[in-house]
Design an enzyme around this catalytic site. Structure first.
Site, PDB file in Angstrom:
ATOM      1  N   LYS A  52     -27.052 -11.460 -74.953  1.00 47.72           N
ATOM      2  CA  LYS A  52     -26.506 -10.130 -75.230  1.00 47.72           C
ATOM      3  C   LYS A  52     -27.306  -9.064 -74.486  1.00 47.72           C
ATOM      4  O   LYS A  52     -26.752  -8.123 -73.913  1.00 47.72           O
ATOM      5  CB  LYS A  52     -26.509  -9.856 -76.744  1.00 47.72           C
ATOM      6  CG  LYS A  52     -25.420 -10.611 -77.480  1.00 47.72           C
ATOM      7  CD  LYS A  52     -25.617 -10.651 -78.983  1.00 47.72           C
ATOM      8  CE  LYS A  52     -24.616 -11.637 -79.595  1.00 47.72           C
ATOM      9  NZ  LYS A  52     -24.784 -11.860 -81.025  1.00 47.72           N
ATOM     10  N   GLN A  96     -28.120 -10.210 -86.015  1.00 44.51           N
ATOM     11  CA  GLN A  96     -27.718 -11.572 -85.689  1.00 44.51           C
ATOM     12  C   GLN A  96     -27.679 -12.434 -86.951  1.00 44.51           C
ATOM     13  O   GLN A  96     -28.622 -12.446 -87.738  1.00 44.51           O
ATOM     14  CB  GLN A  96     -28.689 -12.161 -84.645  1.00 44.51           C
ATOM     15  CG  GLN A  96     -28.299 -13.521 -84.110  1.00 44.51           C
ATOM     16  CD  GLN A  96     -27.020 -13.519 -83.285  1.00 44.51           C
ATOM     17  OE1 GLN A  96     -26.682 -12.538 -82.619  1.00 44.51           O
ATOM     18  NE2 GLN A  96     -26.283 -14.607 -83.333  1.00 44.51           N
ATOM     19  N   ASP A 119     -20.015  -5.228 -84.526  1.00 40.98           N
ATOM     20  CA  ASP A 119     -19.590  -6.594 -84.846  1.00 40.98           C
ATOM     21  C   ASP A 119     -18.284  -6.598 -85.654  1.00 40.98           C
ATOM     22  O   ASP A 119     -17.622  -7.629 -85.764  1.00 40.98           O
ATOM     23  CB  ASP A 119     -20.663  -7.287 -85.719  1.00 40.98           C
ATOM     24  CG  ASP A 119     -21.441  -8.347 -84.960  1.00 40.98           C
ATOM     25  OD1 ASP A 119     -20.898  -8.900 -83.985  1.00 40.98           O
ATOM     26  OD2 ASP A 119     -22.589  -8.624 -85.357  1.00 40.98           O
TER      27      ASP A 119
HETATM   28  N1  GUN Z   1     -23.802 -15.336 -85.320  1.00 40.78           N
HETATM   29  C1  GUN Z   1     -22.806 -16.106 -84.791  1.00 40.78           C
HETATM   30  N2  GUN Z   1     -21.842 -15.333 -84.266  1.00 40.78           N
HETATM   31  C2  GUN Z   1     -22.215 -14.055 -84.468  1.00 40.78           C
HETATM   32  C3  GUN Z   1     -21.628 -12.793 -84.139  1.00 40.78           C
HETATM   33  O1  GUN Z   1     -20.549 -12.691 -83.559  1.00 40.78           O
HETATM   34  N3  GUN Z   1     -22.336 -11.702 -84.515  1.00 40.78           N
HETATM   35  C4  GUN Z   1     -23.510 -11.797 -85.177  1.00 40.78           C
HETATM   36  N4  GUN Z   1     -24.113 -10.670 -85.522  1.00 40.78           N
HETATM   37  N5  GUN Z   1     -24.089 -12.928 -85.496  1.00 40.78           N
HETATM   38  C5  GUN Z   1     -23.440 -14.063 -85.142  1.00 40.78           C
END
Ligand code: GUN
Length: 285
Positions: A52, A96, A119
């Site tokens: 990211k 996350q 998100d």
């Molecule tokens: N863990 C697995 N997929 C995601 C996601 O799309 N966003 C976040 N914040 N954590 C994750």
């Protein structure tokens, strides 16, 4: 043989457009900013977070990582989120997942300001997705929708079968397909006659997290197949939820794993951060 839906190429084109928009915003003094919060040392989460950050850097988005120990208290994490909610340089906040067991995940997601919830996991944004006016849409499902749009699949009147009912993928995707006037069936581990349900689909979206569970001969001739699954088998090999080789014989178009939906997810995160920064710029006047 099916046409390959090249997620990497689609994502690269979208990221190019995002970079251009970021430059325009910067010219008026607004740099889009994303804060990523990582709790603990989960290796997969560390890989995602670093991907990211690299993607932000490549498109000109400012990103800042907050690494907290696995033992951090919930109160301290909530305090950090409150600080980021009030930080003018930050347009998006991403915590996350998964979080360590002693932290209440729902409480943490609810603490993020809905206007910075890139998100799309805050209950306010989930609710707005249900009623059809989302502030931010969750990244993986919106990446799937962008791919379908990109290859020119019109969902109106189509039978879409989604295999998987997670809060992150299956459920929001069902709402998004419904908003595009598809007839949606959500299947899951307790579904009876799954092969028959899949065989009736014009569009199959697999998001169950079980390696190659969807068999090629279940797929209707000419169907579109989107595989959200990423499953590690053995040391190095990644496979999707669909038996790719066999399904390719029946499908009109199919996403590979890797190189399908994966690159789209991070692209939509960049997109949501950009949208949030554009809203900030509009407020600034
Ligand atoms: N863990 C697995 N997929 C995601 C996601 O799309 N966003 C976040 N914040 N954590 C994750």
């Amino acid at each position: 043989m099916a046409e390959l839906i090249d997620g990497k190429a689609i994502a690269a084109e979208l990221r190019g457009q995002i970079s251009t928009d970021v430059e325009e915003l910067m010219a008026i003094g607004v740099t889009p900013g994303l804060a990523v919060v990582l709790v603990g040392e989960d290796p997969a989460s560390r890989v995602y977070v670093s991907m990211k950050e690299k993607a932000c850097a490549a498109t000109g988005i400012y990103s800042v990582e907050h690494k907290l120990s696995a033992e951090v208290g919930e109160a301290e994490l909530l305090e950090l989120i409150a600080e980021l909610n009030g930080d003018e340089k930050i347009d998006g906040i991403l915590v996350q997942l998964p979080l360590p067991g002693h932290i209440d995940e729902a409480k943490v997601l609810e603490a993020i300001s809905p206007s910075k919830d890139v998100d799309g996991f805050h209950p306010c944004n989930v609710g707005r997705l249900v009623t059809g006016n989302p502030v931010f849409q969750p990244c993986t499902p919106s990446g799937v929708m962008k791919m379908l749009e990109y290859i020119g699949v019109e969902l109106k009147g189509k039978d879409v079968v989604i295999v998987g009912r997670s809060n992150i993928v299956g459920k929001p995707l069902a709402l998004m397909c419904l908003a595009e006037h598809a007839t949606v069936t959500i299947c899951h581990s307790r579904t009876v006659d799954l092969p028959q349900k899949v065989a009736a689909a014009d569009v199959v979206i697999a998001a169950v997290g079980r390696p190659e569970m969807i068999k090629g001969d279940w797929i209707k001739k000419g169907a579109i197949v989107i595989d959200v699954g990423v499953n590690r088998v053995g040391e190095k090999k990644l496979v999707g939820d669909v038996d790719f080789i066999a399904a390719s014989k029946n499908a009109a178009a199919i996403t590979p794993v890797p190189g399908g939906v994966g690159p789209m997810t991070i692209t939509m995160l960049l997109y949501n951060t950009l949208v949030s920064a554009k809203r900030r710029a509009a407020k600034k006047g």
